[in-house]
Design a protein around this motif. Structure first.
Motif, PDB file in Angstrom:
ATOM      1  N   SER A  29       0.845  -0.980   0.039  1.00  0.00           N
ATOM      2  CA  SER A  29       0.163   0.020  -0.049  1.00  0.00           C
ATOM      3  C   SER A  29       1.000   1.180   0.037  1.00  0.00           C
ATOM      4  CB  SER A  29      -0.889   0.160   1.121  1.00  0.00           C
ATOM      5  OG  SER A  29      -1.851  -1.159   1.275  1.00  0.00           O
ATOM      6  N   VAL A  30       0.910   1.891  -1.147  1.00  0.00           N
ATOM      7  CA  VAL A  30       1.748   2.992  -1.247  1.00  0.00           C
ATOM      8  C   VAL A  30       0.843   4.391  -1.174  1.00  0.00           C
ATOM      9  CG1 VAL A  30       3.391   4.223  -2.703  1.00  0.00           C
ATOM     10  CG2 VAL A  30       3.277   1.677  -2.516  1.00  0.00           C
ATOM     11  N   LEU A  31       1.330   5.484  -0.230  1.00  0.00           N
ATOM     12  CA  LEU A  31       0.597   6.644  -0.234  1.00  0.00           C
ATOM     13  C   LEU A  31       1.186   7.726  -1.097  1.00  0.00           C
ATOM     14  CD1 LEU A  31      -1.615   7.988   1.533  1.00  0.00           C
ATOM     15  CD2 LEU A  31       0.033   8.369   3.077  1.00  0.00           C
ATOM     16  N   ALA A  32       0.609   8.549  -1.882  1.00  0.00           N
ATOM     17  CA  ALA A  32       1.051   9.610  -2.634  1.00  0.00           C
ATOM     18  C   ALA A  32       0.137  10.891  -2.578  1.00  0.00           C
ATOM     19  CB  ALA A  32       1.204   8.955  -4.128  1.00  0.00           C
ATOM     20  N   PRO A  33       0.751  12.014  -3.007  1.00  0.00           N
ATOM     21  CA  PRO A  33      -0.145  13.411  -2.999  1.00  0.00           C
ATOM     22  C   PRO A  33      -1.516  13.031  -3.828  1.00  0.00           C
ATOM     23  CG  PRO A  33       2.011  13.833  -3.059  1.00  0.00           C
ATOM     24  CD  PRO A  33       2.021  12.431  -3.288  1.00  0.00           C
ATOM     25  N   ALA A  73      -2.053  23.729  -3.308  1.00  0.00           N
ATOM     26  CA  ALA A  73      -2.591  22.030  -3.463  1.00  0.00           C
ATOM     27  C   ALA A  73      -1.916  21.833  -4.825  1.00  0.00           C
ATOM     28  CB  ALA A  73      -4.026  22.023  -3.396  1.00  0.00           C
ATOM     29  N   TYR A  74      -2.075  22.430  -5.887  1.00  0.00           N
ATOM     30  CA  TYR A  74      -1.722  22.045  -6.973  1.00  0.00           C
ATOM     31  C   TYR A  74      -0.235  21.935  -7.287  1.00  0.00           C
ATOM     32  CZ  TYR A  74      -1.540  21.807 -12.385  1.00  0.00           C
ATOM     33  OH  TYR A  74      -0.850  21.603 -13.609  1.00  0.00           O
ATOM     34  N   ALA A  75       0.591  22.884  -6.581  1.00  0.00           N
ATOM     35  CA  ALA A  75       1.968  22.601  -6.610  1.00  0.00           C
ATOM     36  C   ALA A  75       2.225  21.354  -5.905  1.00  0.00           C
ATOM     37  CB  ALA A  75       2.565  23.865  -6.024  1.00  0.00           C
ATOM     38  N   LEU A  76       1.548  20.906  -4.780  1.00  0.00           N
ATOM     39  CA  LEU A  76       2.134  19.812  -4.276  1.00  0.00           C
ATOM     40  C   LEU A  76       1.658  18.408  -4.787  1.00  0.00           C
ATOM     41  CD1 LEU A  76       1.035  20.938  -0.442  1.00  0.00           C
ATOM     42  CD2 LEU A  76       3.444  20.496  -1.236  1.00  0.00           C
ATOM     43  N   GLY A  77       0.869  18.426  -5.698  1.00  0.00           N
ATOM     44  CA  GLY A  77       0.305  17.458  -6.450  1.00  0.00           C
ATOM     45  C   GLY A  77      -0.934  16.980  -5.946  1.00  0.00           C
ATOM     46  N   ILE A  78      -1.446  17.607  -5.068  1.00  0.00           N
ATOM     47  CA  ILE A  78      -3.009  17.110  -4.673  1.00  0.00           C
ATOM     48  C   ILE A  78      -3.781  17.584  -5.940  1.00  0.00           C
ATOM     49  CG2 ILE A  78      -4.828  17.585  -2.961  1.00  0.00           C
ATOM     50  CD1 ILE A  78      -2.380  18.499  -1.199  1.00  0.00           C
ATOM     51  N   VAL A 302       2.627   9.351  12.827  1.00  0.00           N
ATOM     52  CA  VAL A 302       1.268   9.031  12.963  1.00  0.00           C
ATOM     53  C   VAL A 302       0.452   9.478  11.711  1.00  0.00           C
ATOM     54  CG1 VAL A 302      -0.829   9.513  14.418  1.00  0.00           C
ATOM     55  CG2 VAL A 302       1.390   9.101  15.470  1.00  0.00           C
ATOM     56  N   MET A 303       0.393  10.566  11.301  1.00  0.00           N
ATOM     57  CA  MET A 303      -0.165  11.258  10.249  1.00  0.00           C
ATOM     58  C   MET A 303       0.030  10.289   8.723  1.00  0.00           C
ATOM     59  SD  MET A 303       0.363  14.699   8.292  1.00  0.00           S
ATOM     60  CE  MET A 303       1.850  14.394   8.005  1.00  0.00           C
ATOM     61  N   LEU A 304       1.105   9.787   8.539  1.00  0.00           N
ATOM     62  CA  LEU A 304       1.332   8.981   7.237  1.00  0.00           C
ATOM     63  C   LEU A 304       0.701   7.687   7.653  1.00  0.00           C
ATOM     64  CD1 LEU A 304       4.575  10.156   6.045  1.00  0.00           C
ATOM     65  CD2 LEU A 304       2.522  11.132   5.344  1.00  0.00           C
ATOM     66  N   GLU A 305       0.880   7.120   9.039  1.00  0.00           N
ATOM     67  CA  GLU A 305       0.138   5.739   9.130  1.00  0.00           C
ATOM     68  C   GLU A 305      -1.142   5.803   9.156  1.00  0.00           C
ATOM     69  OE1 GLU A 305       0.549   2.694  12.972  1.00  0.00           O
ATOM     70  OE2 GLU A 305       2.050   4.283  12.932  1.00  0.00           O
ATOM     71  N   SER A 306      -1.664   6.745   9.839  1.00  0.00           N
ATOM     72  CA  SER A 306      -3.240   6.885   9.525  1.00  0.00           C
ATOM     73  C   SER A 306      -3.924   7.062   8.241  1.00  0.00           C
ATOM     74  CB  SER A 306      -3.774   8.145  10.566  1.00  0.00           C
ATOM     75  OG  SER A 306      -3.505   9.221   9.999  1.00  0.00           O
ATOM     76  N   LEU A 307      -2.998   7.881   7.277  1.00  0.00           N
ATOM     77  CA  LEU A 307      -3.595   7.691   5.654  1.00  0.00           C
ATOM     78  C   LEU A 307      -3.262   6.342   5.263  1.00  0.00           C
ATOM     79  CD1 LEU A 307      -2.213  11.450   5.420  1.00  0.00           C
ATOM     80  CD2 LEU A 307      -4.554  10.773   5.545  1.00  0.00           C
ATOM     81  N   SER A 320      -8.896  14.528   3.754  1.00  0.00           N
ATOM     82  CA  SER A 320      -8.160  14.785   4.909  1.00  0.00           C
ATOM     83  C   SER A 320      -7.634  16.127   5.011  1.00  0.00           C
ATOM     84  CB  SER A 320      -6.852  13.692   4.959  1.00  0.00           C
ATOM     85  OG  SER A 320      -6.139  13.881   6.308  1.00  0.00           O
ATOM     86  N   TYR A 321      -7.813  16.662   6.477  1.00  0.00           N
ATOM     87  CA  TYR A 321      -7.218  17.857   6.460  1.00  0.00           C
ATOM     88  C   TYR A 321      -5.574  17.774   6.868  1.00  0.00           C
ATOM     89  CZ  TYR A 321     -12.055  18.346   7.763  1.00  0.00           C
ATOM     90  OH  TYR A 321     -13.462  18.326   7.732  1.00  0.00           O
ATOM     91  N   PHE A 322      -5.317  16.652   6.794  1.00  0.00           N
ATOM     92  CA  PHE A 322      -3.690  16.447   6.574  1.00  0.00           C
ATOM     93  C   PHE A 322      -3.078  16.705   5.307  1.00  0.00           C
ATOM     94  CE2 PHE A 322      -4.375  13.949  10.608  1.00  0.00           C
ATOM     95  CZ  PHE A 322      -3.666  14.651  11.458  1.00  0.00           C
ATOM     96  N   ALA A 323      -3.963  16.681   4.494  1.00  0.00           N
ATOM     97  CA  ALA A 323      -3.499  16.538   2.909  1.00  0.00           C
ATOM     98  C   ALA A 323      -2.216  17.575   2.555  1.00  0.00           C
ATOM     99  CB  ALA A 323      -4.635  16.842   1.914  1.00  0.00           C
ATOM    100  N   PRO A 324      -2.148  18.783   2.637  1.00  0.00           N
ATOM    101  CA  PRO A 324      -0.791  19.287   2.560  1.00  0.00           C
ATOM    102  C   PRO A 324       0.466  19.018   3.288  1.00  0.00           C
ATOM    103  CG  PRO A 324      -2.557  20.788   3.457  1.00  0.00           C
ATOM    104  CD  PRO A 324      -3.425  19.535   3.419  1.00  0.00           C
ATOM    105  N   ALA A 325       0.101  18.763   4.523  1.00  0.00           N
ATOM    106  CA  ALA A 325       1.217  18.339   5.357  1.00  0.00           C
ATOM    107  C   ALA A 325       1.732  17.092   4.987  1.00  0.00           C
ATOM    108  CB  ALA A 325       0.844  18.377   6.800  1.00  0.00           C
ATOM    109  N   ALA A 326       0.858  16.164   4.663  1.00  0.00           N
ATOM    110  CA  ALA A 326       1.291  14.930   4.243  1.00  0.00           C
ATOM    111  C   ALA A 326       1.990  14.971   2.802  1.00  0.00           C
ATOM    112  CB  ALA A 326      -0.087  13.685   4.222  1.00  0.00           C
ATOM    113  N   ALA A 327       1.349  15.728   2.074  1.00  0.00           N
ATOM    114  CA  ALA A 327       1.808  15.958   0.512  1.00  0.00           C
ATOM    115  C   ALA A 327       3.547  16.375   0.608  1.00  0.00           C
ATOM    116  CB  ALA A 327       1.164  16.703  -0.322  1.00  0.00           C
TER     117      ALA A 327
END
Length: 332
Positions: A29-33, A73-78, A302-307, A320-327
């Motif tokens: 399971s791979v997480l990406a912006p 958001a767009y610059a981060l790839g969201i 914890v943020m990345l683990e939860s996502l 997720s409200y974490f989206a920009p920080a996670a990206a």
């Protein structure tokens, strides 16, 4: 599928965990912006960045600041943002007419984002609670949240959002028949390519409290939402609701809340195979952010683990409200 495993020591499962390179090769399971939809709260004014006290790090933004967030958001790839308006009490009413006002906050923000960052997808929320003096997602008549009259209003709201340029419309109200009614009117009006991301399995959860603070609905809400949102103990009912919404024309489905309902995400993906999303709701966010503020948890980990849990459970993406920080973390 039943894995075939040789006896020890021919099989040493730790071999697959021995180094970062090997762990990366076998990561399931791979997480990406691009997995994120970023929910954002919009309010009146100019140059406004107003903290939501119950959601550390989350702010209500005026439209000009929402446009700045969209560029970020767009610059981060969201790939998408979801708009939720904070409606002033003076604009709330029993008739909820502000919900389909062409110049309401949500529609103005949608147009501003599409003008500034046309490549970013804009998702909007269809429900009456941000505009209602009762705080409910539908009309209240003699103590009952009525279904069919509410659906008529939701159709008007959805059409106003499509006309403003929304790419994805998210009915979150949980009224019966609203997906079919909205889809029919979108087709009739020529909005053939507007997507419906249905909150098909939305539970009557205690995790929504901070969100209601953020949109100004906490003080307005009279009673509860148990007659139209799902009971937390029900799983089969969620599958029935998802099947119905897909049959009525939903393009994608949502499970809400997220982490307490990962079993529903997994079951929905396995059963229907449709694009499946979850909403890591305000209460989930607030628990993590509050613990991080107090130094009880490692925030980034914890943020990345939860996502990642959402991807493991079969979700194609997560609000997720974490989206920009996670990206930012995932982008290195």
């Amino acid at each position: 599928m039943k894995p075939v495993i040789a006896a020890f020591p021919a099989t040493r499962l730790r071999r697959l965990r021995r180094s970062p390179a090997i762990r990366a090769l076998v990561m399931q399971s791979v997480l990406a912006p691009q997995d994120f939809i970023w929910p954002v709260f919009v309010r009146e004014g100019e140059g406004v960045v107003e903290p939501v006290v119950s959601m550390p790090g989350v702010n209500r933004l005026s439209v000009d600041k929402v446009v700045e967030a969209a560029r970020e958001a767009y610059a981060l790839g969201i790939p998408a943002m979801c708009l939720f308006p904070y409606t002033e009490p003076a604009k709330r009413s029993e008739c909820c007419s502000e919900a389909w006002n062409p110049d309401n906050l949500s529609n103005r923000a949608t147009r501003a984002i599409k003008d500034a960052v046309p490549e970013l997808a804009v998702m909007t929320d269809v429900a009456l609670d941000p505009y209602s003096s009762t705080g409910h997602d539908g009309f209240v008549r003699e103590g009952e949240i009525v279904n069919d009259e509410t659906v008529e209003a939701l159709v008007k709201q959805a059409l106003s959002q499509a006309r403003a340029g929304a790419d994805i419309i998210g009915p979150s109200d949980m009224m019966d028949g609203r997906i079919g009614a909205i889809r029919s009117e979108l087709e009739r009006e020529g909005f053939h390519n507007v997507l419906l991301l249905s909150y098909a399995a939305k539970y009557a959860s205690a995790f929504y409290g901070p969100f209601r603070d953020a949109v100004g609905a906490s003080g307005a809400l009279k009673g509860d939402k148990f007659t139209y949102q799902m009971q937390p103990g029900n799983s089969d009912e969620a599958m029935r609701l998802i099947e119905r919404d897909l049959a009525e024309g939903a393009d994608m489905i949502m499970v809400k809340p997220g982490m307490p309902y990962l079993d529903i995400c997994r079951r929905a993906k396995d059963m229907f195979g449709a694009p499946t999303f979850a909403y890591q709701v305000s209460g989930e966010y607030a628990m993590i952010a509050g613990a991080v503020e107090r130094g009880w948890l490692d925030g980034d980990k914890v943020m990345l683990e939860s996502l990642t849990a959402f991807k493991r459970a079969g979700c194609d993406g997560v609000l997720s409200y974490f989206a920009p920080a996670a990206a930012r973390l995932l982008n290195g």
